[in-house]
Design a protein around this motif. Structure first.
Motif, PDB file in Angstrom:
ATOM      1  N   SER A 111     -10.754  35.512 -47.433  1.00  0.00           N
ATOM      2  CA  SER A 111      -9.751  36.498 -47.837  1.00  0.00           C
ATOM      3  C   SER A 111      -9.031  37.065 -46.626  1.00  0.00           C
ATOM      4  N   HIS A 112      -9.779  37.305 -45.559  1.00  0.00           N
ATOM      5  CA  HIS A 112      -9.173  37.841 -44.338  1.00  0.00           C
ATOM      6  C   HIS A 112      -8.175  36.837 -43.745  1.00  0.00           C
ATOM      7  N   ILE A 113      -8.544  35.574 -43.694  1.00  0.00           N
ATOM      8  CA  ILE A 113      -7.651  34.541 -43.171  1.00  0.00           C
ATOM      9  C   ILE A 113      -6.404  34.413 -44.046  1.00  0.00           C
ATOM     10  N   ASP A 114      -6.597  34.451 -45.367  1.00  0.00           N
ATOM     11  CA  ASP A 114      -5.460  34.378 -46.292  1.00  0.00           C
ATOM     12  C   ASP A 114      -4.514  35.556 -46.068  1.00  0.00           C
ATOM     13  N   LYS A 115      -5.089  36.731 -45.883  1.00  0.00           N
ATOM     14  CA  LYS A 115      -4.279  37.933 -45.634  1.00  0.00           C
ATOM     15  C   LYS A 115      -3.479  37.783 -44.337  1.00  0.00           C
ATOM     16  N   LEU A 116      -4.126  37.235 -43.304  1.00  0.00           N
ATOM     17  CA  LEU A 116      -3.429  37.031 -42.035  1.00  0.00           C
ATOM     18  C   LEU A 116      -2.280  36.032 -42.181  1.00  0.00           C
ATOM     19  N   LEU A 117      -2.510  34.961 -42.938  1.00  0.00           N
ATOM     20  CA  LEU A 117      -1.469  33.948 -43.112  1.00  0.00           C
ATOM     21  C   LEU A 117      -0.286  34.468 -43.929  1.00  0.00           C
ATOM     22  N   ARG A 118      -0.529  35.445 -44.772  1.00  0.00           N
ATOM     23  CA  ARG A 118       0.555  36.014 -45.584  1.00  0.00           C
ATOM     24  C   ARG A 118       1.307  37.139 -44.866  1.00  0.00           C
ATOM     25  N   ASP A 119       0.870  37.501 -43.681  1.00  0.00           N
ATOM     26  CA  ASP A 119       1.534  38.528 -42.891  1.00  0.00           C
ATOM     27  C   ASP A 119       2.970  38.064 -42.628  1.00  0.00           C
ATOM     28  N   PRO A 120       3.958  38.948 -42.777  1.00  0.00           N
ATOM     29  CA  PRO A 120       5.362  38.551 -42.578  1.00  0.00           C
ATOM     30  C   PRO A 120       5.647  37.938 -41.203  1.00  0.00           C
ATOM     31  N   ALA A 123       4.299  34.365 -41.317  1.00  0.00           N
ATOM     32  CA  ALA A 123       5.136  33.562 -42.210  1.00  0.00           C
ATOM     33  C   ALA A 123       6.453  33.201 -41.518  1.00  0.00           C
ATOM     34  N   ARG A 124       7.008  34.145 -40.780  1.00  0.00           N
ATOM     35  CA  ARG A 124       8.254  33.884 -40.046  1.00  0.00           C
ATOM     36  C   ARG A 124       8.030  32.801 -38.995  1.00  0.00           C
ATOM     37  N   ASP A 125       6.906  32.911 -38.249  1.00  0.00           N
ATOM     38  CA  ASP A 125       6.607  31.906 -37.227  1.00  0.00           C
ATOM     39  C   ASP A 125       6.374  30.536 -37.843  1.00  0.00           C
ATOM     40  N   LEU A 126       5.697  30.490 -38.967  1.00  0.00           N
ATOM     41  CA  LEU A 126       5.451  29.208 -39.626  1.00  0.00           C
ATOM     42  C   LEU A 126       6.750  28.585 -40.119  1.00  0.00           C
ATOM     43  N   ALA A 127       7.636  29.409 -40.675  1.00  0.00           N
ATOM     44  CA  ALA A 127       8.933  28.906 -41.141  1.00  0.00           C
ATOM     45  C   ALA A 127       9.750  28.394 -39.961  1.00  0.00           C
ATOM     46  N   GLN A 128       9.666  29.081 -38.838  1.00  0.00           N
ATOM     47  CA  GLN A 128      10.399  28.666 -37.638  1.00  0.00           C
ATOM     48  C   GLN A 128       9.869  27.322 -37.131  1.00  0.00           C
ATOM     49  N   ASP A 129       8.548  27.151 -37.139  1.00  0.00           N
ATOM     50  CA  ASP A 129       7.959  25.875 -36.712  1.00  0.00           C
ATOM     51  C   ASP A 129       8.399  24.736 -37.623  1.00  0.00           C
ATOM     52  N   GLU A 130       8.458  24.983 -38.935  1.00  0.00           N
ATOM     53  CA  GLU A 130       8.868  23.943 -39.885  1.00  0.00           C
ATOM     54  C   GLU A 130      10.321  23.531 -39.650  1.00  0.00           C
ATOM     55  N   SER A 131      11.195  24.504 -39.389  1.00  0.00           N
ATOM     56  CA  SER A 131      12.605  24.159 -39.172  1.00  0.00           C
ATOM     57  C   SER A 131      12.774  23.370 -37.874  1.00  0.00           C
ATOM     58  N   GLU A 132      11.988  23.678 -36.842  1.00  0.00           N
ATOM     59  CA  GLU A 132      12.039  22.917 -35.593  1.00  0.00           C
ATOM     60  C   GLU A 132      11.550  21.484 -35.816  1.00  0.00           C
ATOM     61  N   ASP A 133      10.525  21.326 -36.635  1.00  0.00           N
ATOM     62  CA  ASP A 133      10.010  19.989 -36.935  1.00  0.00           C
ATOM     63  C   ASP A 133      11.052  19.152 -37.662  1.00  0.00           C
ATOM     64  N   ARG A 134      11.800  19.775 -38.589  1.00  0.00           N
ATOM     65  CA  ARG A 134      12.817  19.032 -39.337  1.00  0.00           C
ATOM     66  C   ARG A 134      13.956  18.590 -38.422  1.00  0.00           C
ATOM     67  N   ARG A 135      14.335  19.453 -37.478  1.00  0.00           N
ATOM     68  CA  ARG A 135      15.415  19.118 -36.553  1.00  0.00           C
ATOM     69  C   ARG A 135      15.004  18.004 -35.590  1.00  0.00           C
ATOM     70  N   ALA A 136      13.739  17.958 -35.237  1.00  0.00           N
ATOM     71  CA  ALA A 136      13.261  16.952 -34.285  1.00  0.00           C
ATOM     72  C   ALA A 136      13.224  15.567 -34.913  1.00  0.00           C
ATOM     73  N   GLY A 137      13.171  15.493 -36.225  1.00  0.00           N
ATOM     74  CA  GLY A 137      13.133  14.200 -36.903  1.00  0.00           C
ATOM     75  C   GLY A 137      11.739  13.637 -36.961  1.00  0.00           C
ATOM     76  N   PRO A 138      11.620  12.443 -37.528  1.00  0.00           N
ATOM     77  CA  PRO A 138      10.283  11.847 -37.661  1.00  0.00           C
ATOM     78  C   PRO A 138       9.719  11.459 -36.302  1.00  0.00           C
ATOM     79  N   ARG A 139       8.412  11.630 -36.180  1.00  0.00           N
ATOM     80  CA  ARG A 139       7.737  11.279 -34.935  1.00  0.00           C
ATOM     81  C   ARG A 139       7.028   9.950 -35.106  1.00  0.00           C
ATOM     82  N   SER A 140       6.958   9.237 -34.009  1.00  0.00           N
ATOM     83  CA  SER A 140       6.239   7.971 -34.029  1.00  0.00           C
ATOM     84  C   SER A 140       4.748   8.241 -34.049  1.00  0.00           C
ATOM     85  N   ALA A 141       4.007   7.395 -34.719  1.00  0.00           N
ATOM     86  CA  ALA A 141       2.557   7.531 -34.778  1.00  0.00           C
ATOM     87  C   ALA A 141       1.928   7.192 -33.437  1.00  0.00           C
ATOM     88  N   PHE A 142       2.651   6.458 -32.591  1.00  0.00           N
ATOM     89  CA  PHE A 142       2.117   6.048 -31.296  1.00  0.00           C
ATOM     90  C   PHE A 142       2.938   6.697 -30.188  1.00  0.00           C
TER      91      PHE A 142
END
Length: 146
Positions: A111-120, A123-142
């Protein structure tokens, strides 16, 4: 041929622990323990960890909604002798395991971890990381093949 050592408990320890958990759950569910505190609370046996020699069992419990957990633990500890006899009677082992009751804190930690992950802020940092990943495009497995 050398036998490979694995991390964690053996299959036998896990199996016996699960049998003890089922027996204790059954006893508590049926109300076989004549204790006012235990009869007024729904108690879940979440896990049982056996010692390697099967002589000691650490029993993790959680009362419904975490209500009066200290009183439930005290009642279980008061009735330990009865519970040990019942477990020994229902599970045929060379020695009767000595039971030790503890509160299961894993739900509170989750519950404590869930509460931390729902902190605004998080959530903002996670959304920012996702948008950076989308801009970088697909990564090679190797690595090095880009």
């Amino acid at each position: 041929m050398a036998q490979q050592q694995s991390e964690g408990p053996s299959v036998r320890l896990l199996r016996v622990g699960e049998q003890v958990r089922h027996v204790l759950s059954d006893i508590l569910q049926r109300g076989d323990v004549h204790d006012d505190v235990l009869s007024q609370h729904v108690v879940s046996v979440t896990e049982v960890r056996m010692s390697p020699d099967l002589r000691h069992a650490t029993v993790f419990i959680k009362s419904l909604l975490g209500k009066d957990e200290e009183a439930v633990l005290k009642a279980l500890r008061t009735n330990t002798a009865y519970l040990q006899r019942e477990v020994a009677h229902r599970i045929r082992l060379k020695y009767a395991a000595k039971l030790k009751f503890l509160s299961d804190e894993s739900f509170d930690e989750g519950s404590h971890i869930d509460k931390l992950l729902r902190d605004p802020k998080v959530a903002r940092d996670l959304a920012q990381d996702e948008s950076e990943d989308r801009r970088a495009g697909p990564r090679s497995a190797f690595p090095g093949e880009d």
